[in-house]
Design a protein around this motif. Structure first.
Motif: not given
Lengths: 150, 149
Positions: A42-44, A54-56, A24-26
């Motif tokens: 930490v920062d989408a 994108g977030l990884i 999950t992103a969270e």
């Protein structure tokens, strides 16, 4: 005495497939805030501008999710007592929110060295796969197994 | 910014320090590595470790935090890592241990196809007695000051 798998019982070439870890992103952001606060973890919004688009997940977060799947599926039933490290870890593909990870492991080698605390070392090659069966991380763990006859 | 071209083989750096508390050892392990010697101080006493020890993956995560702080402090133009050649957990990390880190550059080479270069480093974490608890050889990617022709 017990039907645990000891060092003597491990067979070279044995393979196992297990695990079902939803990313999950969270959780990506929570892990990275504590351990790997780089913008693409930490920062989408900032992550969109990075080379990853994108977030990884932090590679070390993927390592942590790997060891959780090992705990849930591989350690029960095995007379293991931790690991001394790993070799050849590769982060091959980004792990993104929504990915579902699993593990495919194969016993590569048993090290017939003098017993340390009645244990032997088993080299286990693992591939962490995503839902497309693409390997996102590979490594060879050096796992300590207790000996049936120390 | 410190780019790939600015990194020299043999250059050494320090990575700050971190105190491991019992609470954080247990919190990490409950989430990711719930073996009794990482989560249960009483059960840990009966294991070969003789007491609670941190997950090796927790020690690696702390190594990453120390590295990330160093990247920010020294304005390093790094852009992630393709992997780790080898990692050894040489001694247990116990509650109250203060770890410090050091790194040395072993090798650098440019990517032939992409605008960054690779740096291979040895990173070691030491406890308050000067004993090495973690030793790893890892790769990182640095952006190049100039794009390859």
């Amino acid at each position: 005495m017990s039907d645990l798998i000891y060092f003597e019982d491990v067979l070279i070439g044995q393979t196992h497939r297990f695990g079902h870890y939803k990313v999950t992103a969270e959780e990506i952001v929570e892990f990275a805030r504590e351990f790997d606060p780089q913008p693409f973890h930490v920062d989408a919004e900032a992550a969109k501008q990075s080379m990853f688009g994108g977030l990884i997940a932090s590679g070390w977060h993927t390592g942590a999710m790997f060891i959780r799947m090992i705990n849930d599926h591989a350690i029960p039933g095995s007379a293991t007592t931790g690991a001394i490290g790993f070799d050849g870890l590769k982060w091959l593909k980004p792990v993104r929110p929504g990915d579902v990870l699993s593990v495919e492991s194969r016993v590569k080698e048993k090290v017939d060295a003098p017993s340390r605390h009645g244990t032997g070392i088993v080299k286990i090659e693992s591939r962490v796969l995503n839902q497309q069966d693409d390997a996102v991380m590979t490594l060879t763990s050096l796992v300590l197994y207790r000996r049936r006859n120390p | 910014m410190k780019y790939f071209e600015d990194v020299q083989t043999g250059e050494a750096d320090t990575l700050g320090s971190h105190v491991f508390t019992e609470a954080e050892i247990i919190a990490f392990a409950k989430k990711y590595d719930p073996q009794p010697f990482h989560t249960d101080p009483e059960a840990a006493k009966t294991t070969i470790f003789g007491g609670l020890i941190a997950s090796g993956w927790h020690t690696c995560a702390i190594m990453m935090r120390m590295t990330a702080d160093t990247i920010r402090r020294n304005h390093l133009a790094t852009t992630g890592s393709p992997g780790v050649d080898s990692c050894r957990w040489l001694r247990p990390v116990r509650p109250g241990d203060t770890l410090t880190g050091r790194s040395v550059v072993l090798e650098t080479w440019p990517s032939r196809t992409r605008p960054f270069g690779f740096v291979r480093s040895r990173i070691e974490l030491l406890n308050q007695r000067g004993e090495i608890v973690l030793s790893l050889i890892g790769l990182s990617m640095y952006q190049r000051r100039e794009r390859p022709a």
